[in-house]
Design a protein around this motif. Structure first.
Motif: not given
Length: 428
Positions: A285-298
């Motif tokens: 639910l908290w991931s919706a705060s802000g918006g326009e994000r990329l989350i990258v794992f390597t």
């Protein structure tokens, strides 16, 4: 000394005298109107721009643009005379915010979480940053032939605000970059940031004490950003937390040395971030705060990751960065040597078809080592490296065949011929 300053000082002194000697009831009543009375003597107004909106959860966009970006560079203070109220509130503040937004576009930032900093208690945020100056671009990225598809995916994401709102999806996208070391995972992240004009948040999971702190880091990150967790398989023990631990006998427990016990205790006390907490960080639910994000794992070892981390919806796009192929080499040769054609390119192409070499190793051989190094010398050095890598691979393969042959002979000597039934690799 101006007349207004004298009146302001005199009024302040009189008000203080009255406030000290008045009864409690009078002071209570008088305190409500102190600011109003002082405004008659002090003709200046000060504007405060608060850092957070609501209950100190979401950082104000006006604060970030005006205070952090613009005013910190120009060292301005928002204190002005009453007669300029309309000019300041209408024209100047709009100018400050607009200029601040332009500055943030020109000066992207690279953030890192510094939870272990002893001065953290004096800071309002757990992120520290420097100016992001990595030169990598999608044009210089040696990722043929998948580069075009990746660029289209990124640009489409950045322009899809209405689509995400219409479909009820959080405006974010997960990228999983995997492959051997030296294949350009970090360089690709820098190129993504430069393409989209996004800030980069390099999240060090081992510095995060618990899930609550992880959530706070997410909230304090800004829009138009890339949140990166590099080497996710090494950051924390997140691969086996959902499986039941094997039971050990009392004798095995006794065999543990004191050093091992201290090591386990240190690991347990250093970070309590769980797999569940990380999953909620990605798409809770908290991931919706802000918006326009990329989350990258390597990761170098994608097979070690828990399937819950890599499923679609969390890591939407899986990108394998593998060994260098000739098309990627052509990009590197143009970048490093400004080379379009050369007689040695055919030999390099034939060697790359049968030899594994990372883009980082290719680039290292293309870097001139002295002022006398020309394109031919650099290419010859690369050819030598490719031939050595080929010979080493062949030697390793021969050793493995020899070991397998000895193992097979030993098994046949004790059990009789297997006719290929016991050794799947020998079947035709």
């Amino acid at each position: 000394m101006t007349r207004s300053y004298v009146w302001a000082t005199t009024g302040s002194t009189i008000a203080s005298f009255m406030f000290i000697w008045a009864p409690y009831e009078v002071r209570l009543y008088f305190g409500k109107y102190t600011q109003r009375i002082m405004s008659f003597f002090y003709p200046y107004i000060k504007i405060s721009i608060h850092e957070y909106t609501g209950d100190r959860l979401e950082r104000s966009e006006a604060y970030y643009a005006a205070v952090v970006a613009y005013l910190s560079i120009n060292s301005s203070k928002l204190t002005f005379h009453k007669r300029y109220r309309e000019i300041i509130t209408e024209a100047y503040l709009k100018h400050v915010i607009q200029q601040g937004k332009e500055i943030t576009v020109r000066h992207r930032k690279l953030y890192t979480n510094d939870s272990g900093n002893k001065w953290q208690i004096y800071k309002q945020t757990t992120w520290s940053h420097i100016v992001f100056e990595h030169p990598a671009t999608v044009e210089t990225l040696a990722m043929e032939p998948a580069k075009k598809e990746i660029i289209e995916d990124l640009v489409t994401f950045s322009k899809s605000k209405d689509f995400y709102a219409r479909t009820g999806k959080t405006w974010k996208r997960g990228y999983l970059l995997y492959g051997p070391p030296g294949t350009g995972k970090s360089t690709m992240i820098a190129a993504m940031a430069n393409l989209l004009n996004y800030d980069v948040y390099d999240l060090e999971l081992t510095a995060v004490k618990e899930n609550t702190e992880l959530r706070k880091l997410l909230i304090e990150s800004t829009r138009k950003s890339i949140i990166v967790i590099e080497d996710i398989d090494c950051s924390l023990d997140l691969t086996g937390q959902r499986t039941k631990k094997e039971e050990k006998s009392p004798d095995e427990d006794k065999e543990k040395s004191e050093k091992e016990i201290r090591k386990e205790h240190k690991e347990e006390s250093s970070s309590k971030v769980t797999l569940s907490g990380l999953l909620n960080f990605i798409d809770g639910l908290w991931s919706a705060s802000g918006g326009e994000r990329l989350i990258v794992f390597t990761t170098n070892y994608v097979e070690k990751l828990d399937p819950a981390l890599t499923r679609r919806g969390r890591m939407d796009k899986h990108i394998e960065l593998s060994y260098c192929i000739f098309e990627a080499f052509e990009v590197l040769s143009r970048n490093y040597l400004r080379l379009e054609a050369h007689p040695l390119l055919d030999k390099i192409e034939s060697l790359m078809k049968v030899t594994k070499i990372t883009p980082a190793d290719v680039a290292e051989n293309l870097v001139p080592k002295s002022p006398l190094d020309d394109a031919e010398k650099c290419l010859s050095r690369l050819i030598q490296a490719l031939e050595e890598a080929k010979e080493a691979a062949e030697a390793t393969e021969n050793d493995e065949r020899s070991i397998h042959k000895k193992s097979s002979s030993s098994y046949q000597g004790s059990r009789g011929p297997c006719h290929g039934r016991c050794c799947p690799t020998t079947r035709k």
